[in-house]
Write an enzyme that holds these catalytic residues in place. Structure first.
Site, short mmCIF file in Angstrom:
data_model
loop_
_atom_site.label_atom_id
_atom_site.label_comp_id
_atom_site.label_asym_id
_atom_site.label_seq_id
_atom_site.Cartn_x
_atom_site.Cartn_y
_atom_site.Cartn_z
N ASP A 84 -0.81 -11.80 6.98
CA ASP A 84 -0.74 -12.85 7.99
C ASP A 84 -0.25 -14.16 7.37
O ASP A 84 -0.60 -14.49 6.25
CB ASP A 84 -2.10 -13.09 8.63
CG ASP A 84 -2.57 -11.90 9.45
OD1 ASP A 84 -1.69 -11.16 9.93
OD2 ASP A 84 -3.78 -11.72 9.60
N ASP A 123 0.82 -1.21 0.00
CA ASP A 123 0.00 0.00 0.00
C ASP A 123 0.85 1.26 0.00
O ASP A 123 0.35 2.36 -0.25
CB ASP A 123 -0.98 0.02 1.17
CG ASP A 123 -0.30 -0.08 2.53
OD1 ASP A 123 0.92 0.17 2.63
OD2 ASP A 123 -1.00 -0.43 3.52
N GLU A 137 7.93 -6.04 -3.20
CA GLU A 137 6.51 -6.38 -3.04
C GLU A 137 6.15 -7.45 -4.05
O GLU A 137 6.48 -7.35 -5.23
CB GLU A 137 5.65 -5.13 -3.23
CG GLU A 137 4.18 -5.38 -3.48
CD GLU A 137 3.47 -6.11 -2.35
OE1 GLU A 137 2.64 -7.00 -2.64
OE2 GLU A 137 3.74 -5.79 -1.17
N ASP A 140 6.60 -5.78 6.24
CA ASP A 140 5.19 -5.42 6.40
C ASP A 140 4.37 -6.41 5.56
O ASP A 140 3.96 -6.12 4.44
CB ASP A 140 4.95 -3.99 5.94
CG ASP A 140 3.50 -3.55 6.12
OD1 ASP A 140 2.75 -4.24 6.85
OD2 ASP A 140 3.13 -2.52 5.53
N SER A 141 4.16 -7.59 6.13
CA SER A 141 3.54 -8.68 5.38
C SER A 141 2.10 -8.90 5.80
O SER A 141 1.63 -8.39 6.81
CB SER A 141 4.33 -9.98 5.60
OG SER A 141 4.18 -10.41 6.93
N ASP A 160 9.06 -12.21 -4.99
CA ASP A 160 9.01 -12.87 -3.68
C ASP A 160 10.11 -12.33 -2.78
O ASP A 160 11.27 -12.20 -3.19
CB ASP A 160 9.18 -14.38 -3.88
CG ASP A 160 9.19 -15.12 -2.57
OD1 ASP A 160 8.11 -15.33 -2.00
OD2 ASP A 160 10.30 -15.46 -2.09
N GLY A 161 9.77 -12.03 -1.53
CA GLY A 161 10.72 -11.42 -0.61
C GLY A 161 11.91 -12.30 -0.29
O GLY A 161 13.06 -11.84 -0.26
N TYR A 213 -6.80 -3.20 11.69
CA TYR A 213 -6.33 -4.58 11.82
C TYR A 213 -7.23 -5.33 12.80
O TYR A 213 -7.73 -4.74 13.77
CB TYR A 213 -4.88 -4.59 12.31
CG TYR A 213 -4.20 -5.94 12.21
CD1 TYR A 213 -3.77 -6.42 10.98
CD2 TYR A 213 -4.01 -6.74 13.33
CE1 TYR A 213 -3.16 -7.65 10.86
CE2 TYR A 213 -3.40 -7.98 13.23
CZ TYR A 213 -2.97 -8.43 12.00
OH TYR A 213 -2.38 -9.66 11.89
#
Length: 231
Positions: free
Chosen positions: A95, A23, A43, A92-93, A74-75, A171
């Site tokens: 869940d 975001d 991202e 900042d992923s 992919d991180g 959240y």
């Protein structure tokens, strides 16, 4: 908080990596820190980035910062291939575990690879000697056992590990945690190395973060303190 708790726990956070955060909110906040010279972001979903640019530009404005280099992918794969090191890494992923359609069972989500020992070990390799990691740490009201597992794994890799939380109305449960790790054994996360005056907070556009709330984020409810003491 996910940006400034780790940034202000580091003496000179010049080079920052953000994994996830499609975001743009974390990048927007990281860009406010006067010490930051380079921001790299990875991202996995380009459509998220594009949608946020179109529909929530107040968050996605961070993508316009000239210090940012954006990678789509992919991180964990990015960490394995990227040659550089960072002063601060922020994950900042989403869940790691998600519910299915009947709301009773759960299954691994797309971010599960960002919550295992291999990932935390690779992050350690990509941090400078004083490097600091901040990872999305779930909600103590909903994911206590998972938090305990993540902290236990982190302590096998990092000399300093702590847990903080902050209010996040959007959240589940209205609260989200931060798993804090440092390669520097002298790090005390509860005591930020940088404190800003009220005028500086206004100058940098900070409406929530301040030194007192940084320290207070590590003051946990009794049930959570007792649980973490058993790890």
């Amino acid at each position: 908080m996910m940006a400034f708790v780790p940034l202000n726990s580091h003496p000179n956070p010049q080079n920052v990596l953000v994994i996830g955060g499609g975001d743009g909110g974390v990048v927007r906040e990281v860009a406010k820190h006067p010490a930051v010279k380079s921001i790299v972001m990875c991202e996995i979903d380009e459509e998220v980035v594009n949608a946020c640019k179109e529909h929530i530009p107040s968050l996605a404005c961070g993508f316009d910062d000239p210090r940012l280099t954006l990678h789509i992918g992919d991180g964990l794969e990015f960490l394995c291939s990227y040659p550089g090191q960072f002063d601060v890494i922020i994950t900042d992923s989403t869940d790691p575990v998600v519910g299915d359609s009947d709301h009773q069972k759960s299954k691994d989500g797309p971010a599960m690879s960002l919550f295992n020992e291999e990932y935390y070990t690779k992050l350690h390799e990509k941090l400078t000697p004083e490097g600091i990691l901040c990872s999305q740490g779930e909600s103590m009201w909903l994911h206590k056992e998972l938090i305990g597992s993540l902290l236990a794994k982190s302590r096998t890799v990092y000399p300093v590990v702590d847990y903080a939380y902050t209010c996040t109305p959007s959240y589940p449960s209205g609260q989200i945690g931060l798993i804090m790790c440092s390669k520097n054994p002298k790090t005390i996360f509860r005591e930020p190395v940088l404190s800003w005056t009220a005028d500086e907070l206004k100058q940098y556009g900070l409406k929530y973060y301040n030194t007192d709330i940084h320290s207070a984020a590590f003051t946990l409810p009794t049930f959570m303190q007792e649980f973490l003491n058993t790890l």
